[in-house]
Design an enzyme around this catalytic site. Structure first.
Site, PDB file in Angstrom:
ATOM      1  N   GLU A   1      54.758  -8.792 -25.749  1.00  0.00           N
ATOM      2  CA  GLU A   1      53.315  -8.996 -25.503  1.00  0.00           C
ATOM      3  C   GLU A   1      53.203  -9.532 -24.087  1.00  0.00           C
ATOM      4  O   GLU A   1      53.258 -10.739 -23.866  1.00  0.00           O
ATOM      5  CB  GLU A   1      52.745 -10.011 -26.503  1.00  0.00           C
ATOM      6  CG  GLU A   1      52.752  -9.547 -27.938  1.00  0.00           C
ATOM      7  CD  GLU A   1      51.699  -8.487 -28.230  1.00  0.00           C
ATOM      8  OE1 GLU A   1      50.904  -8.153 -27.329  1.00  0.00           O
ATOM      9  OE2 GLU A   1      51.680  -7.990 -29.365  1.00  0.00           O
TER      10      GLU A   1
ATOM     11  N   CYS B   1      45.461 -13.415 -21.596  1.00  0.00           N
ATOM     12  CA  CYS B   1      46.104 -12.124 -21.316  1.00  0.00           C
ATOM     13  C   CYS B   1      45.047 -11.026 -21.321  1.00  0.00           C
ATOM     14  O   CYS B   1      45.199  -9.998 -20.674  1.00  0.00           O
ATOM     15  CB  CYS B   1      47.185 -11.838 -22.343  1.00  0.00           C
ATOM     16  SG  CYS B   1      46.608 -12.076 -24.024  1.00  0.00           S
TER      17      CYS B   1
HETATM   18  P1  NAD Z   1      55.906 -16.703 -18.412  1.00  0.00           P
HETATM   19  O1  NAD Z   1      56.404 -15.318 -18.432  1.00  0.00           O
HETATM   20  O2  NAD Z   1      56.121 -17.514 -17.197  1.00  0.00           O
HETATM   21  O3  NAD Z   1      56.559 -17.539 -19.626  1.00  0.00           O
HETATM   22  C1  NAD Z   1      56.371 -17.139 -20.963  1.00  0.00           C
HETATM   23  C2  NAD Z   1      57.507 -17.706 -21.805  1.00  0.00           C
HETATM   24  O4  NAD Z   1      58.704 -16.999 -21.504  1.00  0.00           O
HETATM   25  C3  NAD Z   1      57.809 -19.172 -21.568  1.00  0.00           C
HETATM   26  O5  NAD Z   1      58.141 -19.777 -22.807  1.00  0.00           O
HETATM   27  C4  NAD Z   1      59.027 -19.114 -20.655  1.00  0.00           C
HETATM   28  O6  NAD Z   1      59.842 -20.269 -20.712  1.00  0.00           O
HETATM   29  C5  NAD Z   1      59.748 -17.915 -21.208  1.00  0.00           C
HETATM   30  N1  NAD Z   1      60.662 -17.223 -20.294  1.00  0.00           N
HETATM   31  C6  NAD Z   1      60.426 -16.880 -19.010  1.00  0.00           C
HETATM   32  N2  NAD Z   1      61.485 -16.200 -18.519  1.00  0.00           N
HETATM   33  C7  NAD Z   1      62.387 -16.089 -19.523  1.00  0.00           C
HETATM   34  C8  NAD Z   1      63.684 -15.498 -19.644  1.00  0.00           C
HETATM   35  N3  NAD Z   1      64.258 -14.880 -18.623  1.00  0.00           N
HETATM   36  N4  NAD Z   1      64.329 -15.588 -20.836  1.00  0.00           N
HETATM   37  C9  NAD Z   1      63.745 -16.203 -21.874  1.00  0.00           C
HETATM   38  N5  NAD Z   1      62.535 -16.793 -21.818  1.00  0.00           N
HETATM   39  C10 NAD Z   1      61.860 -16.736 -20.661  1.00  0.00           C
HETATM   40  O7  NAD Z   1      54.322 -16.640 -18.769  1.00  0.00           O
HETATM   41  P2  NAD Z   1      53.237 -17.800 -18.754  1.00  0.00           P
HETATM   42  O8  NAD Z   1      52.897 -18.161 -17.351  1.00  0.00           O
HETATM   43  O9  NAD Z   1      53.595 -18.875 -19.705  1.00  0.00           O
HETATM   44  O10 NAD Z   1      51.988 -17.021 -19.420  1.00  0.00           O
HETATM   45  C11 NAD Z   1      51.138 -16.165 -18.716  1.00  0.00           C
HETATM   46  C12 NAD Z   1      51.559 -14.724 -18.887  1.00  0.00           C
HETATM   47  O11 NAD Z   1      51.674 -14.390 -20.264  1.00  0.00           O
HETATM   48  C13 NAD Z   1      50.517 -13.764 -18.341  1.00  0.00           C
HETATM   49  O12 NAD Z   1      51.172 -12.704 -17.700  1.00  0.00           O
HETATM   50  C14 NAD Z   1      49.782 -13.281 -19.579  1.00  0.00           C
HETATM   51  O13 NAD Z   1      49.132 -12.046 -19.437  1.00  0.00           O
HETATM   52  C15 NAD Z   1      50.905 -13.224 -20.560  1.00  0.00           C
HETATM   53  N6  NAD Z   1      50.422 -13.277 -21.938  1.00  0.00           N
HETATM   54  C16 NAD Z   1      50.421 -12.117 -22.664  1.00  0.00           C
HETATM   55  C17 NAD Z   1      49.911 -12.119 -23.951  1.00  0.00           C
HETATM   56  C18 NAD Z   1      49.856 -10.863 -24.763  1.00  0.00           C
HETATM   57  O14 NAD Z   1      49.643 -10.957 -25.959  1.00  0.00           O
HETATM   58  N7  NAD Z   1      50.030  -9.690 -24.195  1.00  0.00           N
HETATM   59  C19 NAD Z   1      49.441 -13.310 -24.518  1.00  0.00           C
HETATM   60  C20 NAD Z   1      49.488 -14.473 -23.760  1.00  0.00           C
HETATM   61  C21 NAD Z   1      49.983 -14.441 -22.456  1.00  0.00           C
END
Ligand code: NAD
Length: 500
Positions: free
Chosen positions: A257, A291
Site C-alpha cells: 500500500e 495517501c
Molecule cells: P515511509 O515509507 O517512510 O515509512 C513507512 C514504514 O516503512 C515505516 O514503518 C518505516 O519504518 C518502514 N520502512 C521504511 N523503509 C523500510 C525498509 N527498507 N524496510 C522495512 N521497513 C521500512 O512512509 P511514511 O513517511 O511513514 O508515510 C507516508 C507514505 O506512506 C506516503 O508515501 C503515503 O502515500 C504512504 N501511505 C500509503 C497508504 C496506502 O494505503 N496506499 C496509506 C498510508 C500511507
C-alpha cells in the site's frame, strides 16, 4: 513533564499502559504539534525481533485450528475495547500524528468498523464448489490460515492501517508481528495493549500479536525472515521498492500500500459548490498527509478561473494551527523534512512555470512545522507534479477535451485514488470504465480521500497493487487449496485421458 507529554501519559494510563521511559531509550516519541518529546522507548533489538517472530510462529500452530467464528470473538472484544477507549486512542493519534480530533476520532471509528466487518467475516470465509467434469467427483476450494503476517505501517494512519490488517488476519487464523512507524510508537503500544487485553478477556493466546518498534532497520528483519508468510507494508514507494524484491526473493507474499498522486477531473457540468467542498477536504484535510490526499485538479479550461478562485477563497478560511484548538482544520506537518519537501516542490513548480495562487508559507516557528495549504497553477504536468509530495500542495492543470483530461489524469506513476466531478452521465461512466481512471479507487462527485472500510482499499502501478480492508481482501491473508474428492468406484481422468 510538559502538558502534551502529560496528556499522552494520561491517555496511555486510561488504556492501561504505564510507560517507564528508559534512560537509554533512543526511540523518541515527539508530537508534531510543538515538536517536543512526549515519550521515550528502547527500540527492539535483533534478538527481540527474532523472539517475536518465534512466538508468533509458535502461536500460529494452534491459532490456525481455532474455529474461525471463535477467532472472531477476539476481534469482537477488541472492537468493544476500542469503543470504550475511542477518545483515549484518538487523543494519542492527535498527539503523535497531528490530526485534528474529529479526524483522529474518525480513524478510531474506522478501527471499530473493521472489527465489526471482520467478526461477520469470521462466519463467511467461503470457498466455492464447482461442477466436476468427472462423474462421482466433487471439486471445491477451501481457504486455510496462511501463517505469520508482518505488518509495517506508516505514520499518517498510525492505528487504522494496523487494524485493517490485524482484524482480518486474526479471523483468517494468522498471527501478526507489527512494526509501526517510528514516528508513532505510543499509539502502537496502546493498540497492542488493547488487543492483548481482548485476548485475555476471551481466553485466547495473547502471543497471536507481537509488537516490535524502531526504525526501518527493525522492519528489514521482518521483511527478510522466511517465517513471515505475508508482508503487508504501507508507506512510500521508496520503501516498497526496497522491500518487495526481498520478499519476492524468498517467494513470500507481499501486500503493498504505497504512495498515491491522486487527481480529480472537474468537468464543465460539475456542481461547483459540491466540487469545491470535496476538493478542499481532500486536498487540505489532514494537512495533505493522507495517501489519498488530492494533489492534482484537472479542470476544464472554461471554468478553471472560477474554480481556482473558489478553492482559494475556501483556503483563506481554513485555520491552520494546534489541532486541539477549536476551529482549527489543518494541523501540523509531521516534521521539518516534510516542510522542506513542500518548499522544495513549490520552488521546483515555480521554476517549471507554475503560478502559486496561495499558501506554501510556514505558519509559526520553533520546533513544529505548520504550513498554509498551497494552490499552484501549472502550465503542464511536469515531473514535480508527477511525484508525490506528502504535504498540502494542490496543482491545477487545465484541459479542453475529455480524452485529454483522462490522459493527463493517468499520466502519473502512481494509481491510488481518483475522482470526477460531473453531472454528465457519459463522462461519469467513462471515468469508471476500462478506458477511464486507472486507479484502485475511482469516485464520482466526491473527493479522493475518506474511503469506507466495506470496499477493498488499494491502488495500481507504483501504489503497489495490494488490497486490504473490506470486500474480498481477506483472500490475501489465506491460502487456497483446490480439493477433488472421488466418491465413485471408478478412476476417470480429467480431460478424458486414457491411461490403460
Ligand atoms: P515511509 O515509507 O517512510 O515509512 C513507512 C514504514 O516503512 C515505516 O514503518 C518505516 O519504518 C518502514 N520502512 C521504511 N523503509 C523500510 C525498509 N527498507 N524496510 C522495512 N521497513 C521500512 O512512509 P511514511 O513517511 O511513514 O508515510 C507516508 C507514505 O506512506 C506516503 O508515501 C503515503 O502515500 C504512504 N501511505 C500509503 C497508504 C496506502 O494505503 N496506499 C496509506 C498510508 C500511507
Amino acid at each position: 513533564m510538559s502538558t502534551l507529554e502529560g496528556r499522552a501519559d494520561e491517555a496511555l494510563r486510561r488504556i492501561g499502559v504505564h510507560l517507564d521511559d528508559p534512560a537509554d531509550g533512543t526511540l523518541v516519541a515527539r508530537t508534531p504539534i510543538t515538536g517536543e518529546e512526549i515519550g521515550r522507548l528502547r527500540p527492539s533489538t535483533a534478538d527481540e525481533v527474532d523472539a517475536a517472530l518465534t512466538s508468533a510462529h509458535k502461536a500460529f500452530q494452534s491459532w490456525r485450528s481455532v474455529p474461525a467464528p471463535v477467532r472472531g470473538g477476539v476481534v469482537r472484544q477488541l472492537g468493544i475495547l476500542l469503543t470504550q477507549h475511542k477518545d483515549d486512542l484518538a487523543e494519542l493519534v492527535t498527539l503523535e500524528a497531528g490530526k485534528i480530533p474529529s479526524e483522529a476520532l474518525g480513524e478510531v471509528q474506522e478501527m471499530i468498523d473493521i472489527c465489526e466487518f471482520a467478526v461477520g467475516l469470521s462466519r463467511q470465509l467461503y470457498g466455492k464448489t464447482m461442477a466436476s467434469e468427472r462423474p462421482g467427483h466433487r471439486l471445491m476450494e477451501t481457504w486455510h490460515p496462511l501463517g505469520v503476517v508482518g505488518v509495517i505501517s506508516a505514520f499518517n494512519f498510525p492505528v487504522a492501517v494496523w487494524s485493517w490488517n490485524t482484524a482480518i488476519a486474526l479471523v483468517c487464523g494468522d498471527t501478526v508481528v507489527w512494526k509501526p512507524s517510528e514516528a508513532t510508537p505510543l499509539t502502537a503500544i496502546a493498540c497492542d495493549a488493547l488487543l492483548k487485553r481482548a485476548c485475555i478477556d476471551v481466553g485466547a493466546d495473547p502471543e497471536i500479536h507481537q509488537l516490535i518498534q524502531g526504525p526501518a532497520a527493525v522492519g528489514e528483519q521482518l521483511v527478510s525472515d522466511s517465517r513471515v508468510a505475508l508482508l503487508s507494508a504501507t508507506g512510500s514507494v521508496r520503501m516498497g521498492r526496497t522491500v518487495a524484491p526481498v520478499v519476492a526473493a524468498r517467494f513470500g507474499r507481499v501486500l503493498l500500500e504505497l504512495g498515491g498522486n491522486n487527481g480529480a477531473i472537474v468537468a464543465p457540468s460539475a456542481d461547483l459548490d459540491l466540487a469545491v467542498r470535496g476538493i478542499v477536504f481532500s486536498a487540505a484535510g489532514t494537512a495533505g498527509q493522507r495517501c489519498t490526499s488530492l494533489r492534482r485538479v484537472i479542470v476544464h479550461e472554461s471554468i478553471a478561473d472560477e474554480l481556482v478562485r473558489r478553492i482559494a477563497d475556501a483556503y483563506g478560511q481554513l485555520e491552520v494551527g494546534d489541532p486541539f484548538d477549536d476551529g482549527v482544520l489543518v494541523g501540523p506537518l509531521i516534521n521539518e523534512a516534510s516542510f522542506t519537501a513542500m518548499a522544495t516542490a513549490i520552488d521546483k513548480a515555480r521554476a517549471d512555470g507554475g503560478e502559486v495562487v496561495c499558501g506554501g508559507d510556514r505558519v509559526g516557528d520553533g520546533e513544529s512545522y505548520y504550513a498554509s495549504p498551497a494552490i499552484v497553477r501549472m502550465p503542464e504536468q511536469t515531473s514535480v507534479v508527477r511525484d508525490e509530495t506528502f504535504a498540502p500542495i494542490l496543482y491545477v492543470l487545465t484541459y479542453s477535451t475529455f480524452d485529454e483530461a483522462i490522459e493527463l489524469h493517468n499520466a502519473v506513476p502512481q494509481g491510488l485514488s481518483s475522482a470526477i466531478f460531473t453531472t454528465d452521465q457519459r463522462e461519469a461512466e467513462s471515468f469508471l470504465g476500462p478506458e477511464g481512471s486507472d486507479c484502485g479507487i475511482a469516485n464520482v462527485n466526491i473527493g479522493t480521500s475518506g474511503a469506507e472500510i466495506g470496499g477493498a482499499f488499494g491502488g495500481e502501478k507504483e501504489t503497489g497493487g495490494g488490497r486490504e480492508s473490506g470486500s474480498d481482501a481477506w483472500q490475501t491473508y489465506m491460502r487456497r487449496a483446490t480439493n477433488t474428492v472421488n466418491y465413485s468406484d471408478q478412476l476417470p481422468l480429467a480431460q478424458g485421458v486414457d491411461f490403460g
